[in-house]
Design an enzyme around this catalytic site. Structure first.
Site, PDB file in Angstrom:
ATOM      1  N   HIS A  56     -11.277 -18.200 -57.287  1.00 48.40           N
ATOM      2  CA  HIS A  56     -12.576 -18.754 -57.122  1.00 48.40           C
ATOM      3  C   HIS A  56     -12.821 -18.933 -58.277  1.00 48.40           C
ATOM      4  O   HIS A  56     -13.894 -19.149 -58.849  1.00 48.40           O
ATOM      5  CB  HIS A  56     -14.019 -17.907 -56.564  1.00 48.40           C
ATOM      6  N   HIS A 218     -13.039 -20.069 -48.194  1.00 51.07           N
ATOM      7  CA  HIS A 218     -11.427 -19.587 -48.549  1.00 51.07           C
ATOM      8  C   HIS A 218     -10.831 -20.937 -47.281  1.00 51.07           C
ATOM      9  O   HIS A 218     -10.264 -20.369 -46.685  1.00 51.07           O
ATOM     10  CB  HIS A 218     -11.416 -17.837 -48.044  1.00 51.07           C
TER      11      HIS A 218
END
Lengths: 331, 331
Positions: A56, A218
């Site tokens: 991320h 995700h």
């Protein structure tokens, strides 16, 4: 799979080396995979710690530095760090004033941070926790009970970091963090899947003429799939659910249009224009904004919108100096 | 083609709206497609102007602001702005001390900026020009006689911008710009093509198991194609040709690892680690660095490396405050 990596097993270790070499403001504990400020937390300052699965970036390691985080734990790709990592970060960063854990609401992260907090308490380190849960897309999801924690985490780390930097105590910093959490909402979408290196293929299939509205960071399923639409229509589908969930009129807001990792800046600028126009039409006043890649999903193409109701105090904390790889101003 | 756009014909106009709404430091002349600082150039300061085809964001519009550019002309996608745009920017930004044009070496850009400079001279505005030509990959290319101008442009705009900001005259700013140009080199590579919205399909074909070494920022052919390799090997193939071209030992350098637009930050951090290790082994000292998306090629996956020999004066100008959407520190 086309990626700039050496080996699927060393991606995170190699990236941590690069972060340490490129960012003079941090040092890395490679054993525990924790990124710390280069200088030890000053005595009496509340330490702010976060962490989560890798993939991320710049979240969370890129937000370690003056005015933001004291330490960030890097988990495996899209996988929570372990309680041991979090405990190491907590005891190392504590400077006598206690520690705030900023946790994105995913089952593994919440459980592991809770365990680390309990272990830290055994060492007489006081820990408080804020669980960020800003994603209005779905109530429960693949890895989460309740709402997922997404883009608001960036804004919360900045604002809570500023509160700690100016010397507030742990209760004060926690109150600010909770205020941000209660007043911020996000929603995201994907044009493409991401590819986790170890998997070697896209996490999900998304036909060339479709997009996923409400996707998680995700690649978790969102609200629905539908034919690819215009930026204006996509902006509407991200902004409307946020505005339906919370009343953002009658005050200022901080707005982030965030790229998922594979979307170029020209498209994010364009999306910001559409989002801003929608907010203006809805009577929502934008005082500050961020446009860029701040909380990504590896190489996913797509974007998310985060809106935070910000009173004068939150705006002041937002404007306070910050010096990190991912966010920097005032210094 | 999956992009966050409304219409292939309005991408640039729509993105300019978003830039104007998101960046309080700029204003946009939508008619001429010129991005200016929100505040007029202060009397007696040399004005720094650049511009080029769109699709390389944040270059150039994201670098307009205090300490960097005074104005940036946005051309069509991957297409030079017109002399009229450049003339408008030049006459509007001139504050009596003359104007420096920073031009990437592409035939169309060079020709049009030259024409604009001549027209400005007719209006008694003194214009000097630096043509950036840092790409060691190829001598001539699809749109260029001589070396292409790529990543060094970012560093040059920062450093020349600082020289102008501290009040140097046009000759002084030009000398600094030329010094940067002579002492910087770049080399890039692509994992994937980019897709120009109006074309609707990738600019070139690159098989799933191949990469292009020495690619240009519009997808122009590079030195050769070869099987996909490790990050370490890719770093070697970018760094070695640069070091063969110029001796970077015996002083400090500024190093940029730049993403092409579709490559996530975790891979850029990883690449930086490899680049830094190679430079260290070669006896090259890195004093400053940038890692991120600064000069992109729409959604191309890949990266480039830029190295600049920086004496103390260039380092001081590099460290000077800058406040733009794309680069910000010290304010």
């Amino acid at each position: 799979m086309k990626k700039l990596i050496n080996d699927v097993d060393t991606v995170i270790a190699d990236a941590l080396k690069g972060i340490e070499l490129s960012d003079a403001c941090v040092r890395v504990d490679h054993q525990n995979r924790v990124i710390y400020r280069a200088e030890k937390t000053r005595e009496g300052k509340v330490a702010i710690i976060s962490g989560g699965g890798s993939g991320h970036e710049p979240l969370h390691g890129g937000f370690v530095g003056v005015g933001m985080l004291d330490a960030a734990c890097a988990g495996q790709m899209f996988t929570s760090p372990t309680p041991d990592q979090m405990l190491a970060a907590t005891t190392e960063a504590d400077a006598g004033a206690g520690v705030l854990h900023i946790v994105k609401n995913y089952t593994g992260d919440v459980m592991n941070f809770e365990m680390a907090g309990e272990m830290a308490a055994d060492s007489d380190v006081r820990v408080e926790t804020v669980v960020v849960a800003d994603d209005v897309a779905v109530q429960d999801s693949l890895y989460t009970a309740g709402r997922r924690g997404v883009g608001l985490t960036v804004l919360l780390e900045k604002i809570a970091g500023a509160a700690a930097e100016e010397g507030r105590d742990l209760d004060g910093v926690l109150e600010i963090a909770q205020r941000v959490n209660e007043n911020g909402r996000s929603m995201g979408m994907a044009l493409t899947s991401c590819t986790v290196p170890a998997a070697g293929k896209p996490t999900f299939d998304l036909p060339e003429d479709e997009m996923e509205i409400g996707v998680g960071i995700h690649g978790e399923p969102g609200r629905h799939r539908e034919p690819l639409a215009s930026a204006k229509e996509i902006a509407r589908q991200l902004v409307e659910p946020i505005l339906e969930d919370l009343d953002f009129t009658g005050g200022d807001t901080i707005v982030m249009v965030n790229g998922m990792g594979g979307t170029p800046l020209i498209e994010l600028y364009l999306m910001y224009g559409e989002v801003h126009a929608l907010l203006e039409a809805a009577g929502v006043s934008v005082a500050r904004n961020l446009v860029g890649n701040y909380i990504t999903s590896l190489d996913m193409a797509g974007c998310s919108v985060t809106i935070l109701k910000a009173d004068d105090e939150l705006l002041e904390l937002w404007d306070a100096p910050v010096k990190t790889a991912g966010l920097r101003w005032g210094v």
